[in-house]
Motif scaffolding. Sequence first.
Motif, PDB file in Angstrom:
ATOM      1  N   MET A  17    -104.739  -5.969 -52.863  1.00 23.97           N
ATOM      2  CA  MET A  17    -103.699  -4.666 -52.771  1.00 23.97           C
ATOM      3  C   MET A  17    -102.451  -5.196 -51.759  1.00 23.97           C
ATOM      4  N   GLU A  18    -102.393  -6.470 -51.710  1.00 22.28           N
ATOM      5  CA  GLU A  18    -101.278  -6.761 -50.801  1.00 22.28           C
ATOM      6  C   GLU A  18     -99.781  -6.696 -51.414  1.00 22.28           C
ATOM      7  N   PHE A  19     -99.906  -6.349 -52.617  1.00 23.51           N
ATOM      8  CA  PHE A  19     -98.521  -5.926 -53.315  1.00 23.51           C
ATOM      9  C   PHE A  19     -98.321  -4.497 -53.560  1.00 23.51           C
ATOM     10  N   LEU A  20     -99.215  -3.841 -52.982  1.00 21.32           N
ATOM     11  CA  LEU A  20     -98.891  -2.144 -52.973  1.00 21.32           C
ATOM     12  C   LEU A  20     -98.172  -1.754 -51.766  1.00 21.32           C
ATOM     13  N   ARG A  46     -97.146   0.921 -48.817  1.00 19.83           N
ATOM     14  CA  ARG A  46     -98.044   1.843 -47.968  1.00 19.83           C
ATOM     15  C   ARG A  46     -98.144   3.266 -48.651  1.00 19.83           C
ATOM     16  N   SER A  47     -97.149   3.741 -49.224  1.00 21.52           N
ATOM     17  CA  SER A  47     -97.252   5.007 -50.005  1.00 21.52           C
ATOM     18  C   SER A  47     -98.341   5.046 -51.315  1.00 21.52           C
ATOM     19  N   MET A  48     -98.312   3.938 -51.978  1.00 21.40           N
ATOM     20  CA  MET A  48     -99.074   3.769 -52.952  1.00 21.40           C
ATOM     21  C   MET A  48    -100.399   3.634 -52.635  1.00 21.40           C
ATOM     22  N   THR A  49    -100.724   2.552 -51.736  1.00 23.35           N
ATOM     23  CA  THR A  49    -102.353   2.551 -50.959  1.00 23.35           C
ATOM     24  C   THR A  49    -102.655   4.164 -50.406  1.00 23.35           C
ATOM     25  N   LEU A  50    -101.851   4.932 -49.986  1.00 20.45           N
ATOM     26  CA  LEU A  50    -102.255   6.182 -49.469  1.00 20.45           C
ATOM     27  C   LEU A  50    -102.699   6.939 -50.680  1.00 20.45           C
ATOM     28  N   ALA A  51    -101.877   6.937 -51.720  1.00 16.24           N
ATOM     29  CA  ALA A  51    -102.054   7.795 -53.108  1.00 16.24           C
ATOM     30  C   ALA A  51    -103.334   7.286 -53.568  1.00 16.24           C
ATOM     31  N   LEU A  52    -103.716   5.971 -53.717  1.00 14.51           N
ATOM     32  CA  LEU A  52    -104.806   5.682 -54.470  1.00 14.51           C
ATOM     33  C   LEU A  52    -106.193   6.299 -53.308  1.00 14.51           C
ATOM     34  N   ASN A  53    -105.850   5.988 -52.191  1.00 11.27           N
ATOM     35  CA  ASN A  53    -107.115   6.208 -51.245  1.00 11.27           C
ATOM     36  C   ASN A  53    -107.568   7.757 -51.409  1.00 11.27           C
TER      37      ASN A  53
END
Length: 75
Positions: free
Chosen positions: A1-4, A6-13
């Motif tokens: 997930m190194e390319f995501l 922060r906002s994308m990571t939060l959305a996926l979480n």
Amino acid sequence: MEFLTRSMTLALNRIYDLLKQELTPETMESLKMEQIKWIERKEAEAENERQKYAGKTHEWVAYYILLRINQRTML
């Protein structure tokens, strides 16, 4: 997930948390196993691409480009 981002990571979480609330434990375990298989497959494909260019200046560029392409197909 190194390319995501922060906002994308939060959305996926957030999505993952919603899935945990809605799906049975068995279905969540199945989802987790599918995710692990997908990660292993994308990393193996990237490694195979890197090896095509082993020892050349763009060896790791090829690796990260393929990881990025596979990352986008997941989203």
